[in-house]
Write a protein that holds these residues in place. Structure first.
Motif, short mmCIF file in Angstrom:
data_model
loop_
_atom_site.label_atom_id
_atom_site.label_comp_id
_atom_site.label_asym_id
_atom_site.label_seq_id
_atom_site.Cartn_x
_atom_site.Cartn_y
_atom_site.Cartn_z
N LYS A 49 -2.12 -39.07 23.84
CA LYS A 49 -2.71 -37.96 24.57
C LYS A 49 -2.95 -36.82 23.59
CE LYS A 49 -2.92 -39.31 28.90
NZ LYS A 49 -4.24 -39.40 29.62
N PRO A 51 -4.72 -32.92 23.28
CA PRO A 51 -5.45 -31.80 23.89
C PRO A 51 -6.65 -31.41 23.03
CG PRO A 51 -3.43 -31.02 22.85
CD PRO A 51 -3.42 -32.52 22.73
N THR A 63 -8.05 -26.26 27.58
CA THR A 63 -8.16 -27.60 26.98
C THR A 63 -8.16 -28.65 28.08
OG1 THR A 63 -5.76 -27.90 26.76
CG2 THR A 63 -6.90 -26.85 24.92
N SER A 65 -7.05 -33.02 28.42
CA SER A 65 -6.25 -34.04 27.76
C SER A 65 -7.08 -35.30 27.55
CB SER A 65 -5.00 -34.37 28.60
OG SER A 65 -4.21 -35.34 27.96
N HIS A 67 -7.47 -39.19 26.33
CA HIS A 67 -6.69 -40.41 26.16
C HIS A 67 -7.31 -41.29 25.08
CE1 HIS A 67 -4.18 -43.90 27.25
NE2 HIS A 67 -5.26 -44.60 26.99
N ARG A 120 -14.29 -37.73 27.37
CA ARG A 120 -13.94 -36.70 28.35
C ARG A 120 -14.65 -36.96 29.68
NH1 ARG A 120 -15.55 -30.86 26.87
NH2 ARG A 120 -14.32 -31.27 25.00
N SER A 125 -9.03 -39.80 30.71
CA SER A 125 -9.33 -38.47 30.16
C SER A 125 -9.91 -37.56 31.24
CB SER A 125 -10.31 -38.59 28.98
OG SER A 125 -9.73 -39.27 27.89
#
Length: 481
Positions: A49, A51, A63, A65, A67, A120, A125
Motif C-alpha cells: 500500500k 500513499p 492522498t 492509497s 495497491h 487509481r 486502489s
C-alpha cells in the motif's frame, strides 16, 4: 443491479463508498508491505500500500492509497529491471490480471520481478464502482439503464477530475521510486498501452523498454472504432462463408443478422425463456443496443467470435436462449473482479469524448458502436470533468515491441503502426489469428522474454503465424473438434 448495466456493455451501477482521503502527505509516501495471497495465483506474493497524491498540482488536496502486487523473480540472481504491468479498460486493475503470471509472463518471471499496479480508482486502489441493487437490468429499457448510471454518478462525491491517465502515470513513477527500482520495463494491454506511452513520455529516463499488446494509437478516441469493429464482423461473416461446414449450417447468415437488427430497431423484444443457469422461467428485454453490445464484445476473442454464427442463426429462428446465455456472462463478474465503471467514465469523458466530434462520428459510423457514441456524451455531462487537452505526442526513445491481433476489432494493426510513428525503435509483430491480446498465446511468452533480455535486437515473430484459428460452433454441442 448487475454489472452488465452501462450501455449494454459499459459496466456497473449505484454508488459504493468513495476512496478514503488521507491528510496531506508527501506524494511519495512510505510503502506498507505484507505477504498476501491473491485470486488467480497459488503462491504468496507481496502486497504493498502506497500513499500517492490525489492531485499532484495541489499537494494539500490529500492522498489516496495505491495497491501494488509484486511477484518476485523466481531465481535468486534476478535482474534489476522489473516488469511493470498496466491493465486495460480503463477500469481494469492489475490485481484483475494476475493470472497472466502463469501465461504471458511465465518466462519473464524467472529472472525479473513482475509488478502489478491497481490504477487509481480500480481494484484495491479505491475502486470507483457502484453498489449492486435489487433490480435486474435484463428487465430495464436502455433509458432506464442510463438513468441508473446518472443517479450513480450524482451520488458520488469523488473528485473525478483527478483520475486521469497522466495522474495514473505519475503514480507509476511513485511506485518505482518507493520500491527502489532503477529503470523499468513496461507491459501494457489495450488501454494500458495508452498509459504506458504516457508514462514513457513523462519519465523517459525511467524506461528501459516497452511491450505494448493491442496498441492504442496516441490520437485514438476510445468510443470511436466503428469501422474497425465492422471490418472484424465482416471478416467473421466471410470466414463462415469460406468454411464448408459453417456455410452449410448458416447459408443466410448476413441476412439473418440484418433481420434481427431491423426487428430490434422497431422496438425492444420481451422474451420469456428458461434462465440458462437455473432453468426457471424468466422475462428479459432484448434491445438493439444489447444485441450489438454482445456481438461487439464477442469479436474481441476469435474463439468467442466463432460462436456468433450459431447464436445469430438461433436467435433468427426465435430461439434466443443461447444468445441470452452468452450475454449473461457480462453480468457474472463478481464485485471484486468487475471493471470500475466510474473510473472508466472519468477517463473517457475527460480524454476521449471531447474529441468525439460529429465529423468523427459520421466518418466512423457503424451500428456496433453507434449507441455507445450517442449515449456517452449525456453521461459525461453528468460526470462534469474538465476536458484534457490533446497534445502532439513526443517521440519515445526506449525500444518498444508492439503486438497486434489480426482479428482485433478495436486496436488492429494500423493502430500500432500509427503509434510506431512516434517511437525511435519500434518492432511491430502481428498474430493473424489472434484477437484483442496476443501475449499469452503460442510462442508470444517466449518472444516477450527474448525482447526483455535484448530489446535492441530484432525479433523473428514468424512463430505467431502458427497460432491456429478456432473452429466455428455449428450446434449446441459447442465448437467443431
Amino acid at each position: 443491479m448487475k454489472s452488465s448495466l452501462i450501455l449494454s456493455a459499459l459496466l456497473a451501477v449505484a454508488l459504493a463508498a468513495p476512496p478514503a482521503l488521507a491528510a496531506p502527505a508527501n506524494p511519495a509516501g512510505q510503502p506498507q508491505a505484507r505477504s498476501c495471497h491473491m485470486a488467480g495465483v497459488e503462491e504468496a506474493l507481496r502486497c504493498i500500500k502506497l500513499p500517492v497524491a490525489l492531485d499532484y498540482a495541489r499537494p494539500a488536496a490529500g492522498t489516496l492509497s495505491l495497491h501494488v502486487t509484486v511477484a518476485q523473480a523466481l531465481r535468486e540472481s534476478a535482474r534489476p529491471d522489473p516488469l511493470f504491468v498496466l491493465a486495460g479498460g480503463p477500469g481494469e486493475a492489475g490485481s484483475d490480471v494476475l493470472p497472466l503470471l502463469s501465461t504471458a509472463f511465465r518466462r519473464v518471471r524467472a529472472t525479473r520481478d513482475v509488478v502489478f499496479i491497481d490504477q487509481r480508482g480500480t481494484g484495491l486502489s479505491g475502486k470507483l464502482e457502484c453498489e449492486a441493487g435489487a433490480d435486474d437490468d435484463a428487465t430495464l429499457s436502455d433509458d432506464q439503464v442510463d438513468l441508473a448510471v446518472r443517479k450513480c454518478i450524482g451520488a458520488s462525491r469523488v473528485p473525478f477530475a483527478d483520475y486521469t491517465t497522466a495522474n495514473a502515470a505519475r503514480d507509476i513513477e511513485q511506485v518505482r521510486r518507493a520500491l527502489g527500482y532503477g529503470k523499468i520495463n513496461l507491459w501494457g494491454g489495450s488501454y494500458g498501452t495508452r498509459l504506458g506511452q504516457t508514462y514513457a513520455r513523462l519519465y523517459p529516463a525511467s524506461v528501459r523498454s516497452l511491450m505494448l499488446d493491442a496498441v492504442a494509437a496516441p490520437d485514438q478516441v476510445i468510443p470511436a472504432g466503428g469501422r474497425d469493429s465492422q471490418a472484424a464482423l465482416e471478416r467473421l461473416f466471410d470466414g463462415c462463408a469460406q468454411d464448408i461446414a459453417c456455410r452449410k449450417a448458416f447459408p443466410n447468415l448476413r441476412a439473418e443478422y440484418a433481420g434481427l437488427l431491423t426487428r430490434l430497431e422497431a422496438g425492444p423484444m420481451k422474451l420469456a425463456l428458461p434462465d440458462p443457469r437455473t432453468a426457471r422461467q424468466v422475462e428479459t428485454v432484448m434491445t438493439g443496443a444489447r444485441m450489438l453490445g454482445t456481438v461487439h464484445s464477442m469479436l474481441y476473442s476469435p474463439g468467442d467470435a466463432r460462436r456468433l454464427p450459431f447464436l445469430i442463426h438461433s436467435a433468427a429462428q426465435g430461439r434466443w436462449q443461447p444468445f441470452v446465455a452468452r450475454r449473461n456472462l457480462a453480468a457474472d463478474f463478481n464485485a471484486e473482479g468487475s471493471p470500475a465503471t466510474l473510473l472508466h467514465l472519468a477517463v473517457v469523458c475527460a480524454e476521449d469524448v471531447p474529441r468525439l466530434t460529429p465529423a468523427l462520428l459520421a466518418s466512423d459510423d457503424s451500428p456496433l458502436t453507434r449507441s455507445l457514441g450517442g449515449r456517452l456524451p449525456g453521461l459525461c455531462k453528468v460526470m462534469n470533468v474538465p476536458a484534457v487537452p490533446y497534445a502532439a505526442p513526443a517521440r519515445i526513445a526506449a525500444p518498444a515491441l508492439l503486438l497486434s491481433g489480426g482479428q482485433d476489432p478495436v486496436t488492429p494493426q494500423h493502430r500500432a503502426e500509427d503509434a510506431a510513428h512516434f517511437m525511435a525503435h519500434a518492432q511491430l509483430l502481428t498474430a493473424p489469428n489472434a484477437g484483442h491480446g496476443v501475449s499469452q498465446l503460442g510462442c508470444a511468452p517466449r518472444l516477450l522474454r527474448s525482447f526483455l533480455d535484448h530489446p535492441q535486437d530484432k525479433l523473428d515473430g514468424a512463430c505467431l503465424n502458427e497460432i491456429p484459428a478456432p473452429t466455428f460452433q455449428l450446434g449446441s454441442a459447442g465448437p467443431q473438434p
